[in-house]
Design an enzyme around this catalytic site. Structure first.
Site, PDB file in Angstrom:
ATOM      1  N   CYS A 328     -60.365 -37.133   6.874  1.00 52.12           N
ATOM      2  CA  CYS A 328     -61.007 -38.167   7.696  1.00 52.12           C
ATOM      3  C   CYS A 328     -61.739 -39.195   6.859  1.00 52.12           C
ATOM      4  CB  CYS A 328     -61.966 -37.521   8.678  1.00 52.12           C
ATOM      5  SG  CYS A 328     -61.098 -36.555   9.900  1.00 52.12           S
ATOM      6  N   ASP A 329     -61.309 -39.384   5.628  1.00 43.94           N
ATOM      7  CA  ASP A 329     -61.907 -40.417   4.792  1.00 43.94           C
ATOM      8  C   ASP A 329     -60.916 -41.573   4.718  1.00 43.94           C
ATOM      9  OD1 ASP A 329     -62.766 -42.028   2.584  1.00 43.94           O
ATOM     10  OD2 ASP A 329     -64.019 -40.344   1.958  1.00 43.94           O
TER      11      ASP A 329
END
Ligand SMILES: *Cc1c(COP(=O)(O)O)cnc(C)c1O
Length: 380
Positions: A328-329
Site C-alpha cells: 500500500c505504498d
C-alpha cells in the site's frame, strides 16, 4: 533461466509449496560466470562482491573455486570466513567503517582495507596497524545503468596525499581502486580511471612510495532486456588500457564482480494479483504482482533496471502496462514512466518469470513491510 530452475519451480508447485514469490538461483551458472571472469582476465584476482548475493551456498562454491571476497561489514567478513575463505582472501572494501569494526576485522585476520580520506586512514592506522590500504578514486559512472554517485572515493589529486598519509602512519600504501558504475555496458569506461591511476602511481613513486595494486571494481553487467558485451570484451579493453597507461609495468590487478557473477543465475517466479484500469478509456492496464520494490525488486527504483519478464502467453498480442507491486505504498510501482508491454491475454493468477534476478534482490528485500514476507530464496 535454466532447465534446472524450471524443473525446481514445477516440483515446488506440484508439491503445494507455492506460497508466494521466490528467487531460485542455479549454482552451475555461478560456476560458469566465475570461469568466464578467470579466463577473460587471467592475471587478475577475483574478489566477489558479497553484497550482491550472500547466500552461503554461493559463497561456499566461490571459496572452493578459489575466489577472494570483497566485504563491506563485519557480518559479511564472518559470512565469507564461514564459507571457507581464509582472511588473506578478504578485502574490507567499504570506505565507511566504524573504528571498532575495523578492529574486529583485524582480529579476524583481515589486512586489506579501502580508504578515501585521511580520517579513515587514521582509524585504520590505530585499529589495524601495519595493514595494506588502497585509496578509492572517484569515477564518473557514465554509461552505467546503476551509477554510484559521489558517495565513495576522492578526486585523483587527493588520493596521493591520502596514501602518503597512510605510509607515514606505518600502513602499507598498497594501491588504488575505483568503480565504473554498476551494470556498465561500455567496456571502455575503465580507461580514464586507469589513466588517472597510472599518474598517481608515477607521482607517488617519485616520492618513494611504490604502489602495487589496482582494484578495477565491479560494474560487469548481466543481461536484462538489452544485450551486453561478453566478459571477454571487458578483459580485452581493460588489458589494452593497462598497457597504454602502465606500459611494461602493469600492476597487480583485482576485480570485484557482484552483478556479473550472480545476476543471470537467478530467476524470480511471481504471480499476477490484479489487472485493472483506472478509467474505461484508458490505454494502459495496471498489472499488480505479488512482488515489488519492497520484497525484492528495489533496483527498479527510477526504473533503472528493466528485467525481462516471461509469461505463459508470450507470443500473443501485447499492450502497454503499468507494472506495480502489492504493498500500500504508492512508490511501489515498478515501471510506469516507460510502460512494460505484456500479453493482453495475461490473467489474474498467472505466473510470471522475472529473469536476471540473482543479484541485489533477496537482501534488498524488507523484513516484512506491510506484512509481506521477505523474498524467499532457493539455491540449487
Ligand atoms: C557493490 C560493489 C561491487 C560490485 O559491483 P557490481 O556492479 O555489482 O559488480 C564491487 N566493489 C565494490 C566496492 C562495491 O561496493
Amino acid at each position: 533461466m535454466t532447465d534446472r530452475i524450471i524443473e525446481f519451480l514445477r516440483d515446488r508447485r506440484q508439491n503445494g509449496l507455492d506460497d508466494g514469490p521466490c528467487m531460485v538461483l542455479d549454482l552451475d551458472v555461478v560456476r560458469d560466470n566465475y570461469t568466464s571472469f578467470a579466463r577473460a582476465l587471467p592475471d587478475t584476482r577475483v574478489f566477489y562482491a558479497v553484497k550482491a548475493n550472500p547466500a552461503p551456498e554461493v559463497l561456499e562454491l566461490l571459496a572452493r573455486l578459489g575466489s577472494c571476497f570483497d566485504t563491506a561489514s563485519v557480518v559479511e567478513i564472518q559470512q565469507a570466513l564461514a564459507a571457507g575463505a581464509t582472511p588473506d582472501r578478504l578485502s574490507y572494501g567499504n570506505t565507511i567503517k566504524k573504528e571498532r569494526d575495523i578492529a574486529r576485522a583485524y582480529e579476524l585476520g583481515v589486512r586489506l582495507f579501502a580508504v578515501d580520506c585521511e580520517a579513515e586512514v587514521e582509524k585504520i592506522a590505530r585499529a589495524a596497524p601495519g595493514s595494506r590500504v588502497f585509496c578509492r578514486i572517484l569515477c564518473a559512472g557514465e554509461g552505467a545503468e546503476w551509477p554510484l554517485s559521489r558517495k565513495f572515493g576522492c578526486v585523483p589529486e587527493m588520493a596521493g596525499r591520502v596514501l602518503e598519509h597512510a605510509h607515514r602512519l606505518g600502513l602499507v600504501a598498497h594501491g588504488l581502486s575505483f568503480h565504473v558504475g554498476s551494470q556498465q555496458r561500455n567496456p571502455r569506461m575503465w580507461d580514464s580511471a586507469l589513466k588517472s591511476s597510472a599518474a598517481i602511481f608515477r607521482d607517488l613513486a617519485e616520492r618513494g612510495i611504490h604502489l602495487q595494486m589496482v582494484n578495477l571494481g565491479g560494474g560487469f553487467p548481466t543481461k536484462y532486456l538489452k544485450d551486453v558485451p561478453a566478459v571477454k570484451a571487458y578483459g580485452q579493453a581493460i588489458f589494452r588500457s593497462l598497457r597504454k597507461h602502465f606500459g611494461n609495468r602493469i600492476p597487480e590487478t583485482i576485480i570485484e564482480p557482484g552483478r556479473g557473477m550472480v545476476g543471470n543465475a537467478g530467476l524470480i517466479e511471481a504471480e499476477v494479483v490484479l489487472i485493472s484500469k483506472k478509467a474505461d478509456d484508458d490505454k494502459v492496464k495496471w498489472v499488480y504482482l505479488d512482488i515489488g520494490k519492497f520484497n525484492g525488486l528495489a533496483e527498479t527504483m527510477d526504473e533503472a533496471i528493466r528485467y525481462p519478464i516471461r509469461t505463459e502467453f508470450d507470443g500473443d498480442e501485447t499492450m502497454a502496462c503499468v507494472l506495480a507491486g502489492p504493498t500500500c505504498d504508492s512508490v511501489d510501482v515498478l515501471y510506469e514512466k516507460d510502460p512494460y508491454f505484456l500479453p493482453v491475454s495475461l490473467e489474474i493468477g498467472s505466473k510470471v518469470l522475472i529473469e536476471g534476478t540473482g543479484a541485489y534482490t533477496t537482501t534488498y528485500s524488507a523484513v516484512g513491510f506491510n506484512g509481506f514476507p521477505p523474498l524467499k530464496s532457493y539455491v540449487i
